[in-house]
Design an enzyme around this catalytic site. Structure first.
Site, PDB file in Angstrom:
ATOM      1  N   SER A 115     -39.080 -27.092 -33.519  1.00 10.60           N
ATOM      2  CA  SER A 115     -40.498 -27.367 -33.326  1.00 10.60           C
ATOM      3  C   SER A 115     -41.223 -27.313 -34.674  1.00 10.60           C
ATOM      4  O   SER A 115     -40.873 -28.065 -35.584  1.00 10.60           O
ATOM      5  CB  SER A 115     -41.093 -26.392 -32.309  1.00 10.60           C
ATOM      6  OG  SER A 115     -42.368 -26.830 -31.892  1.00 10.60           O
ATOM      7  N   ASP A 171     -38.432 -32.241 -22.494  1.00 10.94           N
ATOM      8  CA  ASP A 171     -39.417 -31.613 -23.376  1.00 10.94           C
ATOM      9  C   ASP A 171     -40.808 -32.178 -23.070  1.00 10.94           C
ATOM     10  O   ASP A 171     -41.043 -33.372 -23.268  1.00 10.94           O
ATOM     11  CB  ASP A 171     -39.036 -31.881 -24.828  1.00 10.94           C
ATOM     12  CG  ASP A 171     -39.856 -31.069 -25.823  1.00 10.94           C
ATOM     13  OD1 ASP A 171     -41.054 -30.842 -25.568  1.00 10.94           O
ATOM     14  OD2 ASP A 171     -39.301 -30.675 -26.863  1.00 10.94           O
ATOM     15  N   HIS A 174     -39.213 -27.488 -23.905  1.00 12.90           N
ATOM     16  CA  HIS A 174     -39.592 -27.179 -25.292  1.00 12.90           C
ATOM     17  C   HIS A 174     -39.489 -25.670 -25.484  1.00 12.90           C
ATOM     18  O   HIS A 174     -40.448 -24.926 -25.259  1.00 12.90           O
ATOM     19  CB  HIS A 174     -41.014 -27.655 -25.579  1.00 12.90           C
ATOM     20  CG  HIS A 174     -41.348 -27.645 -27.041  1.00 12.90           C
ATOM     21  ND1 HIS A 174     -40.964 -28.664 -27.893  1.00 12.90           N
ATOM     22  CD2 HIS A 174     -41.992 -26.733 -27.822  1.00 12.90           C
ATOM     23  CE1 HIS A 174     -41.376 -28.389 -29.121  1.00 12.90           C
ATOM     24  NE2 HIS A 174     -41.996 -27.224 -29.102  1.00 12.90           N
TER      25      HIS A 174
END
Length: 278
Positions: A103, A228, A256
C-alpha cells in the site's frame, strides 16, 4: 541484531526488528500507511527468515515506538517517510536489500527503486498502485465513513482498528481472534494512536521523483488481491505493465490488508523465489 532496537536516523528514532541470520540477503518490509511493524506478522517474518533471508521490519514515524508528532501536525513529508528506510539500512550496514512494500509502503518502495536503484536487489509491490489508474465509477452513492473512535481509549482504539481491517477485507482475511490480538498489540506498542491514525494522511507529499516507473531496473514482483476495494486488480496490472519484466500474481480473495495466514503458503514462497534472483 534481533529483538526491537531504537535507531537514530534522519533526526528521528525508528524502532526496527530483524529475523534470521545477518549474513543472509536482507529483505526490507515496508508497511502501509498508519501501520506499525506489527502488521507484518511474527510468523510471516519467521517463515521468510527460515527460507534464508534476513528479514527487517520497522515502525514508520508516527507508528509503534518510533518518533511521534502531535496529531494533525506531522513534522515531515511523504518524501521524508521514503528517505527513512534507506537511512535505516545504512544504520544496519546494509547497502543492498530486497524491498517489499505494501500500500503506502509500496509507494515508498517504488520511489526507492526509481531514485536509488543500486540499493534495490529486487522489488515486491503488494496491494499498491502507480497512482494514476482510471477505473469505472461505482454505481450508487458511496457510504460516509463511520466517525473516528476515541483513539485515546485503548478499547475503542482496538475496536476501531478491527473495524478498519474488516471494511477493507476480502473473502480471505485474518480471523477475528487473530485480528483482536493484533489490534491489541498495535495499541499497546503505539506512542500516540491519534497521531498514528491521522498524520500520514495529512502530511505534505514533498518533492516528487524526477523519473517514472520506466526507470525501475530491479526485478519486480506484483502481488495484488482480487477483491481489493481500495486499489482494484487494475492497479496491480498497471504496475506490471509499466515496469519492464514485472510479473503479476493475483491473490484470490484478498482485500486491502497485509497478507493473512491463509495466504502465507502462496505469498512466502513467491517472495522467496523472487528474492533468490537478486
Amino acid at each position: 541484531m534481533s529483538g526491537e532496537t531504537m535507531v537514530q536516523v534522519n533526526g528521528v528514532e525508528l524502532c526496527v526488528e530483524s529475523f534470521g541470520d545477518p549474513a543472509d540477503p536482507a529483505v526490507l518490509l515496508i508497511a502501509g500507511g498508519a501501520s506499525s511493524l506489527d502488521w507484518w506478522a511474527d510468523e510471516f517474518c519467521r517463515r521468510l527468515a527460515h527460507g534464508g533471508r534476513r528479514v527487517i521490519r520497522y515502525d514508520h514515524r508516527d507508528t509503534g515506538r518510533s518518533t511521534s508528532y502531535p496529531a494533525g501536525e506531522p513534522g515531515y513529508t511523504g518524501a521524508d517517510l521514503a528517505a527513512d528506510p534507506l537511512a535505516l539500512l545504512d544504520a544496519l550496514g546494509v547497502h543492498r536489500a530486497h524491498v517489499v512494500g505494501l500500500s503506502m509502503g509500496g509507494g515508498i518502495a517504488q520511489r526507492i527503486a526509481i531514485e536509488h536503484g543500486d540499493r534495490v536487489a529486487t522489488l515486491t509491490l503488494m496491494s499498491t498502485s502507480p497512482g494514476d489508474v482510471e477505473e469505472e465509477q461505482e454505481q450508487g452513492q458511496r457510504q460516509e465513513p463511520p466517525p473516528a473512535p476515541d483513539w485515546t481509549d485503548p478499547e475503542a482504539a482496538v475496536e476501531g482498528l478491527m473495524r478498519d481491517v474488516r471494511s477493507a477485507a476480502g473473502s480471505v482475511t485474518i480471523g477475528e481472534d487473530g485480528l483482536r490480538r493484533l489490534a491489541e498489540r498495535v495499541v499497546g506498542r503505539t506512542r500516540d494512536m491519534a497521531a498514528s491514525q491521522v498524520n500520514h494522511w495529512v502530511a505534505e507529499a514533498g518533492p516528487e521523483p524526477k523519473a517514472g516507473l520506466d526507470a525501475v531496473t530491479a526485478p519486480t514482483l506484483v502481488l495484488h488481491g482480487t477483491e481489493d476495494p481500495l486499489f482494484s486488480l487494475a492497479h496491480g496490472r498497471a504496475l506490471a505493465e509499466r515496469i519492464a519484466g514485472a510479473r503479476l500474481v493475483p491473490l484470490e480473495g484478498l482485500g486491502h490488508e497485509h497478507p493473512p495466514p491463509a495466504l502465507w503458503d502462496v505469498v512466502v514462497p513467491e517472495i522467496l523465489r523472487h528474492t533468490a534472483r537478486g
